[in-house]
Motif scaffolding. Structure first.
Motif, PDB file in Angstrom:
ATOM      1  N   ASP A   2       9.911  19.374  27.420  1.00 15.74           N
ATOM      2  CA  ASP A   2       8.878  20.283  26.928  1.00 15.74           C
ATOM      3  C   ASP A   2       7.760  19.507  26.219  1.00 15.74           C
ATOM      4  OD1 ASP A   2       7.393  22.263  25.604  1.00 15.74           O
ATOM      5  OD2 ASP A   2       9.154  23.510  25.348  1.00 15.74           O
ATOM      6  N   ASN A   3       6.513  19.870  26.501  1.00 14.77           N
ATOM      7  CA  ASN A   3       5.366  19.188  25.881  1.00 14.77           C
ATOM      8  C   ASN A   3       5.392  19.284  24.366  1.00 14.77           C
ATOM      9  OD1 ASN A   3       4.274  18.315  28.273  1.00 14.77           O
ATOM     10  ND2 ASN A   3       2.868  20.025  28.468  1.00 14.77           N
ATOM     11  N   ARG A   4       5.884  20.393  23.833  1.00 17.16           N
ATOM     12  CA  ARG A   4       5.940  20.550  22.373  1.00 17.16           C
ATOM     13  C   ARG A   4       6.902  19.546  21.756  1.00 17.16           C
ATOM     14  NH1 ARG A   4       7.324  26.629  21.709  1.00 17.16           N
ATOM     15  NH2 ARG A   4       8.696  25.953  23.359  1.00 17.16           N
ATOM     16  N   ILE A   5       7.965  19.270  22.443  1.00 19.18           N
ATOM     17  CA  ILE A   5       8.926  18.285  21.930  1.00 19.18           C
ATOM     18  C   ILE A   5       8.297  16.898  21.943  1.00 19.18           C
ATOM     19  CG2 ILE A   5      11.162  17.182  22.321  1.00 19.18           C
ATOM     20  CD1 ILE A   5      12.111  19.890  23.412  1.00 19.18           C
ATOM     21  N   ILE A   6       7.590  16.586  23.006  1.00 20.40           N
ATOM     22  CA  ILE A   6       6.913  15.285  23.079  1.00 20.40           C
ATOM     23  C   ILE A   6       5.863  15.185  21.979  1.00 20.40           C
ATOM     24  CG2 ILE A   6       5.399  13.841  24.489  1.00 20.40           C
ATOM     25  CD1 ILE A   6       6.977  14.915  26.927  1.00 20.40           C
ATOM     26  N   GLU A   7       5.122  16.256  21.743  1.00 22.55           N
ATOM     27  CA  GLU A   7       4.138  16.268  20.656  1.00 22.55           C
ATOM     28  C   GLU A   7       4.820  16.037  19.314  1.00 22.55           C
ATOM     29  OE1 GLU A   7       1.959  19.942  20.841  1.00 22.55           O
ATOM     30  OE2 GLU A   7       1.212  19.494  22.851  1.00 22.55           O
ATOM     31  N   ILE A  42      10.051  19.030  11.497  1.00 17.23           N
ATOM     32  CA  ILE A  42       9.715  18.749  12.895  1.00 17.23           C
ATOM     33  C   ILE A  42      10.980  18.504  13.708  1.00 17.23           C
ATOM     34  CG2 ILE A  42       8.626  17.071  14.434  1.00 17.23           C
ATOM     35  CD1 ILE A  42       6.437  16.748  12.234  1.00 17.23           C
ATOM     36  N   VAL A  43      11.916  17.759  13.157  1.00 19.69           N
ATOM     37  CA  VAL A  43      13.174  17.478  13.849  1.00 19.69           C
ATOM     38  C   VAL A  43      13.946  18.777  14.074  1.00 19.69           C
ATOM     39  CG1 VAL A  43      15.443  16.389  13.604  1.00 19.69           C
ATOM     40  CG2 VAL A  43      13.369  15.094  13.089  1.00 19.69           C
ATOM     41  N   ASN A  44      14.030  19.614  13.052  1.00 20.74           N
ATOM     42  CA  ASN A  44      14.746  20.881  13.192  1.00 20.74           C
ATOM     43  C   ASN A  44      14.101  21.778  14.244  1.00 20.74           C
ATOM     44  OD1 ASN A  44      16.753  20.320  11.320  1.00 20.74           O
ATOM     45  ND2 ASN A  44      15.546  21.116   9.623  1.00 20.74           N
ATOM     46  N   GLU A  45      12.787  21.806  14.250  1.00 23.12           N
ATOM     47  CA  GLU A  45      12.062  22.594  15.249  1.00 23.12           C
ATOM     48  C   GLU A  45      12.361  22.086  16.662  1.00 23.12           C
ATOM     49  OE1 GLU A  45       7.463  23.042  16.675  1.00 23.12           O
ATOM     50  OE2 GLU A  45       7.808  22.751  14.539  1.00 23.12           O
ATOM     51  N   SER A  46      12.369  20.785  16.827  1.00 21.43           N
ATOM     52  CA  SER A  46      12.648  20.189  18.133  1.00 21.43           C
ATOM     53  C   SER A  46      14.069  20.484  18.582  1.00 21.43           C
ATOM     54  CB  SER A  46      12.406  18.683  18.093  1.00 21.43           C
ATOM     55  OG  SER A  46      11.065  18.403  17.809  1.00 21.43           O
ATOM     56  N   ILE A  47      15.002  20.402  17.668  1.00 20.70           N
ATOM     57  CA  ILE A  47      16.406  20.705  17.987  1.00 20.70           C
ATOM     58  C   ILE A  47      16.540  22.145  18.435  1.00 20.70           C
ATOM     59  CG2 ILE A  47      18.712  21.006  16.993  1.00 20.70           C
ATOM     60  CD1 ILE A  47      18.099  18.480  15.272  1.00 20.70           C
ATOM     61  N   GLU A  48      15.865  23.061  17.750  1.00 24.75           N
ATOM     62  CA  GLU A  48      15.907  24.471  18.136  1.00 24.75           C
ATOM     63  C   GLU A  48      15.333  24.673  19.538  1.00 24.75           C
ATOM     64  OE1 GLU A  48      14.094  27.020  15.255  1.00 24.75           O
ATOM     65  OE2 GLU A  48      15.328  26.220  13.624  1.00 24.75           O
ATOM     66  N   MET A  49      14.228  23.980  19.842  1.00 25.71           N
ATOM     67  CA  MET A  49      13.627  24.109  21.172  1.00 25.71           C
ATOM     68  C   MET A  49      14.588  23.632  22.260  1.00 25.71           C
ATOM     69  SD  MET A  49       9.616  23.157  20.909  1.00 25.71           S
ATOM     70  CE  MET A  49       9.492  22.065  19.486  1.00 25.71           C
ATOM     71  N   VAL A  50      15.251  22.518  21.999  1.00 31.35           N
ATOM     72  CA  VAL A  50      16.199  21.978  22.989  1.00 31.35           C
ATOM     73  C   VAL A  50      17.384  22.924  23.145  1.00 31.35           C
ATOM     74  CG1 VAL A  50      17.842  20.118  23.408  1.00 31.35           C
ATOM     75  CG2 VAL A  50      15.523  19.574  22.654  1.00 31.35           C
ATOM     76  N   ASN A  51      17.876  23.458  22.060  1.00 27.36           N
ATOM     77  CA  ASN A  51      19.025  24.362  22.129  1.00 27.36           C
ATOM     78  C   ASN A  51      18.709  25.674  22.865  1.00 27.36           C
ATOM     79  OD1 ASN A  51      20.897  22.686  20.883  1.00 27.36           O
ATOM     80  ND2 ASN A  51      20.393  23.436  18.855  1.00 27.36           N
ATOM     81  N   LYS A  52      17.464  26.119  22.778  1.00 29.95           N
ATOM     82  CA  LYS A  52      17.066  27.365  23.447  1.00 29.95           C
ATOM     83  C   LYS A  52      16.881  27.176  24.948  1.00 29.95           C
ATOM     84  CE  LYS A  52      14.886  29.643  19.551  1.00 29.95           C
ATOM     85  NZ  LYS A  52      13.636  30.143  18.987  1.00 29.95           N
ATOM     86  N   SER A  53      16.614  25.943  25.360  1.00 33.67           N
ATOM     87  CA  SER A  53      16.384  25.728  26.793  1.00 33.67           C
ATOM     88  C   SER A  53      17.658  25.397  27.550  1.00 33.67           C
ATOM     89  CB  SER A  53      15.369  24.626  27.021  1.00 33.67           C
ATOM     90  OG  SER A  53      15.754  23.401  26.427  1.00 33.67           O
TER      91      SER A  53
END
Length: 53
Positions: A2-7, A42-53
């Protein structure tokens, strides 16, 4: 990936430089703690994004 994770990873990379020996300005403890909290967020947000996908 996801681009947001890369950002988020790019943001973390820049913030880590501010806390590393490569930094150009010494940060106060207060500013250092602020950066660490932002990075944790930022790390927590990224972890949540990965877990949702």
């Amino acid at each position: 990936m996801d681009n947001r994770i890369i950002e988020n990873l790019e943001k973390l990379k820049k913030m880590l430089v501010l806390l590393s020996e490569e930094r150009k300005v010494v940060l106060s403890h207060h500013k250092t703690f602020e950066h660490v909290e932002k990075m944790r967020s930022i790390v927590n947000e990224s972890i949540e994004m990965v877990n949702k996908s």
